[in-house]
Design an enzyme around this catalytic site. Structure first.
Site, PDB file in Angstrom:
ATOM      1  N   LYS A 158       0.834  -1.198   0.000  1.00 16.58           N
ATOM      2  CA  LYS A 158       0.000   0.000   0.000  1.00 16.58           C
ATOM      3  C   LYS A 158       0.869   1.249   0.000  1.00 16.58           C
ATOM      4  O   LYS A 158       1.939   1.282   0.615  1.00 16.58           O
ATOM      5  CB  LYS A 158      -0.892   0.045   1.249  1.00 16.58           C
ATOM      6  CG  LYS A 158      -1.907  -1.063   1.366  1.00 16.58           C
ATOM      7  CD  LYS A 158      -2.739  -0.857   2.630  1.00 16.58           C
ATOM      8  CE  LYS A 158      -3.849  -1.855   2.762  1.00 16.58           C
ATOM      9  NZ  LYS A 158      -4.664  -1.610   3.989  1.00 16.58           N
ATOM     10  N   GLY A 164      -8.445   5.821  -1.205  1.00 17.57           N
ATOM     11  CA  GLY A 164      -9.348   5.639  -2.333  1.00 17.57           C
ATOM     12  C   GLY A 164      -9.000   4.455  -3.212  1.00 17.57           C
ATOM     13  O   GLY A 164      -9.390   4.398  -4.374  1.00 17.57           O
ATOM     14  N   HIS A 208     -15.427  -4.741   6.077  1.00 21.51           N
ATOM     15  CA  HIS A 208     -14.810  -3.422   6.269  1.00 21.51           C
ATOM     16  C   HIS A 208     -15.750  -2.613   7.165  1.00 21.51           C
ATOM     17  O   HIS A 208     -16.827  -2.206   6.738  1.00 21.51           O
ATOM     18  CB  HIS A 208     -14.629  -2.741   4.911  1.00 21.51           C
ATOM     19  CG  HIS A 208     -13.891  -1.441   4.973  1.00 21.51           C
ATOM     20  ND1 HIS A 208     -12.992  -1.057   4.007  1.00 21.51           N
ATOM     21  CD2 HIS A 208     -13.908  -0.433   5.874  1.00 21.51           C
ATOM     22  CE1 HIS A 208     -12.497   0.131   4.313  1.00 21.51           C
ATOM     23  NE2 HIS A 208     -13.044   0.528   5.446  1.00 21.51           N
ATOM     24  N   LYS A 237     -15.903   1.926  -2.308  1.00 18.17           N
ATOM     25  CA  LYS A 237     -17.178   1.605  -1.669  1.00 18.17           C
ATOM     26  C   LYS A 237     -18.341   1.934  -2.596  1.00 18.17           C
ATOM     27  O   LYS A 237     -18.327   2.950  -3.287  1.00 18.17           O
ATOM     28  CB  LYS A 237     -17.312   2.390  -0.358  1.00 18.17           C
ATOM     29  CG  LYS A 237     -16.214   2.083   0.649  1.00 18.17           C
ATOM     30  CD  LYS A 237     -16.187   3.110   1.765  1.00 18.17           C
ATOM     31  CE  LYS A 237     -14.992   2.914   2.670  1.00 18.17           C
ATOM     32  NZ  LYS A 237     -14.850   3.988   3.664  1.00 18.17           N
ATOM     33  N   GLU A 275     -10.946   3.148  10.525  1.00 23.04           N
ATOM     34  CA  GLU A 275     -11.363   2.035   9.679  1.00 23.04           C
ATOM     35  C   GLU A 275     -10.695   0.733  10.122  1.00 23.04           C
ATOM     36  O   GLU A 275      -9.496   0.702  10.416  1.00 23.04           O
ATOM     37  CB  GLU A 275     -11.026   2.334   8.220  1.00 23.04           C
ATOM     38  CG  GLU A 275     -11.653   3.640   7.727  1.00 23.04           C
ATOM     39  CD  GLU A 275     -11.916   3.656   6.238  1.00 23.04           C
ATOM     40  OE1 GLU A 275     -11.615   2.662   5.555  1.00 23.04           O
ATOM     41  OE2 GLU A 275     -12.440   4.678   5.763  1.00 23.04           O
ATOM     42  N   GLU A 288      -6.668   2.203   8.745  1.00 26.73           N
ATOM     43  CA  GLU A 288      -6.324   3.601   8.487  1.00 26.73           C
ATOM     44  C   GLU A 288      -7.325   4.522   9.169  1.00 26.73           C
ATOM     45  O   GLU A 288      -8.383   4.094   9.619  1.00 26.73           O
ATOM     46  CB  GLU A 288      -6.305   3.899   6.982  1.00 26.73           C
ATOM     47  CG  GLU A 288      -7.640   3.793   6.286  1.00 26.73           C
ATOM     48  CD  GLU A 288      -7.566   4.160   4.812  1.00 26.73           C
ATOM     49  OE1 GLU A 288      -6.564   4.751   4.396  1.00 26.73           O
ATOM     50  OE2 GLU A 288      -8.522   3.847   4.086  1.00 26.73           O
ATOM     51  N   ASN A 290      -9.313   8.206   8.396  1.00 26.39           N
ATOM     52  CA  ASN A 290      -9.632   9.276   7.454  1.00 26.39           C
ATOM     53  C   ASN A 290      -9.878  10.550   8.255  1.00 26.39           C
ATOM     54  O   ASN A 290     -10.806  10.615   9.062  1.00 26.39           O
ATOM     55  CB  ASN A 290     -10.855   8.925   6.615  1.00 26.39           C
ATOM     56  CG  ASN A 290     -10.538   7.844   5.599  1.00 26.39           C
ATOM     57  OD1 ASN A 290      -9.667   8.011   4.760  1.00 26.39           O
ATOM     58  ND2 ASN A 290     -11.213   6.715   5.694  1.00 26.39           N
ATOM     59  N   ARG A 292     -11.199  13.449   7.850  1.00 28.25           N
ATOM     60  CA  ARG A 292     -12.132  14.323   7.127  1.00 28.25           C
ATOM     61  C   ARG A 292     -13.542  13.752   7.283  1.00 28.25           C
ATOM     62  O   ARG A 292     -13.731  12.679   7.836  1.00 28.25           O
ATOM     63  CB  ARG A 292     -11.767  14.357   5.635  1.00 28.25           C
ATOM     64  CG  ARG A 292     -11.676  12.953   5.032  1.00 28.25           C
ATOM     65  CD  ARG A 292     -11.496  12.943   3.535  1.00 28.25           C
ATOM     66  NE  ARG A 292     -11.129  11.640   3.013  1.00 28.25           N
ATOM     67  CZ  ARG A 292     -11.951  10.619   2.828  1.00 28.25           C
ATOM     68  NH1 ARG A 292     -13.228  10.723   3.140  1.00 28.25           N
ATOM     69  NH2 ARG A 292     -11.519   9.470   2.334  1.00 28.25           N
TER      70      ARG A 292
END
Length: 448
Positions: A158, A164, A208, A237, A275, A288, A290, A292
């Site tokens: 990764k 994304g 997830h 997603k 997540e 991870e 996010n 935002r």
């Protein structure tokens, strides 16, 4: 509270932010590209400024132009939405240096959590379980090969700066690793200008699950429950729901506790999402954070009654969270379908063009977040998502039926869309049972 907010985004999230600001008595300034001259967010804002031509790097990613627009119009705050500059630490820092409040976490927090390998290290420090993998960025393919032998195949490489679904590749064997590693590095550099890679054990067919966090500037951190985002195509997603139907009460409480602990450890402020992957043995691993607002935030709003954009604005203005964790009550079930202008029969190729006919469904428990209208020209330059269809009902079974009804009423002509594909997905036995994972769509497409 802020007097004027610049909305540094476009499309449905820009409209969503403008609506929240208007309900709070806050003036808004929209930015737009020349291609978005007829966009809805431009018309709804109190003021609008063109910040560049069509492509994102000349407009919605042009930091100098956006900051100049904010300063010229007297904005005291800026909301980045999601995507574009929303997780750019440099931009957040420039906002603060110019006396503009960035509605999100501090720049140093974005920096730490935006580097996926660093975020992983910090979660280990916090005692939050992570997927077995490298402790930091991998210096070479040789180092990657050694790590893969230690943790065992399959592995996933990764991009440290990724998100994304970009800069991610799975290697099922040593023979595949070199090609996948180099491909992921190249994709990461093209997408983020950073080709640092890290590695994790690839969890086969996981669920997830993500936890919505709110944290104020006075040390209070709480969570608003989880979302199941396992219905994905190529790590993107497509359908999200809340709450996750297969979690037990104990698992839900454990995940919420881990998310709050992790957010508190990094000194997080504002809205964010932790997540996790849920493996077949029902163990959870952080993947991870996010930093935002998320595309799928409406399903959390529907089951909690909390307006997350207004919460972001209040937190950024220095106000303490009025909520306590005990105040967060989950009511019913919510599902969101991302409506994209794309052709599922042609490998989901984007379908820009002019919307000729448009009918938006309504009724109890139906919400549509979108910026399109009849005659609107969907540009070829930006993301293909043109809206989100969200439903809420007392139970999951009722929510599925309500979503099918709403999808059946939704009419968009002139461009191809994934509306019918969503209906097909909702009709799968595995979805109806809640027993699905991130690989389901891929398997369905392979068996067509």
């Amino acid at each position: 509270m802020f007097k004027k907010v610049l909305v540094a985004n476009r499309g449905e999230i820009a409209v969503r932010i403008i609506r929240a600001c208007r309900e709070m008595g806050i003036e808004t300034v929209a930015i737009y590209s020349e291609m978005d001259r007829e966009s809805l967010h431009k018309e709804l804002a109190d003021e609008a400024i063109c910040v560049g031509k069509d492509r994102s790097n000349n407009s919605y990613l042009h930091m100098e132009n956006i900051l100049t627009a904010a300063l010229l119009t007297g904005c005291d705050a800026l909301h980045p939405g999601f995507g574009f500059l929303s997780e750019n630490a440099k931009f957040a820092r420039l906002c603060e240096e110019n006396g503009i409040k960035f509605i999100g976490p501090k720049a140093e927090t974005i920096e730490k959590m935006g580097d996926k390998s660093m975020a992983r290290t910090m979660m280990i420090e916090a005692g939050v379980p992570v997927v077995p993998g490298s402790d930091g960025a991998l210096a070479s393919i040789e180092e990657a090969a050694k790590m893969a032998e230690i943790i065992g195949y399959p592995v996933i490489v990764k991009a440290s700066a990724g998100g994304g679904g970009k800069g991610m590749r799975i290697a099922w064997s040593a023979e595949e690793l070199s090609t996948q590693f180099e491909t992921a590095k190249m994709e990461a550099f093209n997408a983020f200008g950073d080709d640092q890679m890290y590695m994790e054990k690839f969890v086969v067919s996981p669920k997830h699950i993500e936890i919505q966090i709110l944290a104020d500037e006075h040390g209070k951190v709480l969570h608003l429950g989880e979302r199941d985002c396992s219905y994905q195509r190529r790590n993107q997603k497509m359908i999200e729901e809340a709450p996750a139907s297969l979690l037990t009460k104990e698992e839900r409480e454990t995940l919420g506790h881990m998310a709050v602990k992790g957010a508190r450890h990094v000194g997080y402020q504002n809205a964010g999402t932790m997540e996790f992957l849920m493996a077949a043995d029902r163990s959870f691993y952080f993947i991870e954070m996010n930093t935002r607002i998320q595309v799928e935030h409406p399903v959390t709003e529907m089951i909690t009654g909390v307006d997350l954009i207004k919460a972001q604005l209040n937190i950024a203005a220095g106000q303490p969270l009025a909520l306590e964790q005990s105040d967060v009550q989950i009511q019913g079930h919510s599902i969101e379908c991302r409506i994209n202008a794309e052709d599922p029969s042609a490998h989901f190729r984007p379908s820009p063009g002019t919307i000729e006919e448009l009918f938006i469904p309504g009724g109890l428990g139906v919400r549509v977040d979108s910026a399109v209208y009849r005659g609107y020209k969907i540009p070829p330059t930006y993301d293909s998502m043109i809206g989100k269809l969200i439903v809420h009902a007392p139970s999951r079974e009722e929510a599925i039926l309500r979503m099918k009804r709403a999808l059946g009423e939704l009419v968009i002509t002139g461009v191809k869309t994934n509306i019918d594909f969503h209906y097909l997905l909702l009709s799968q036995e595995s979805f109806e049972a809640g027993d699905y994972d991130t690989g389901l769509i891929g398997r369905l497409l392979e068996n067509k």
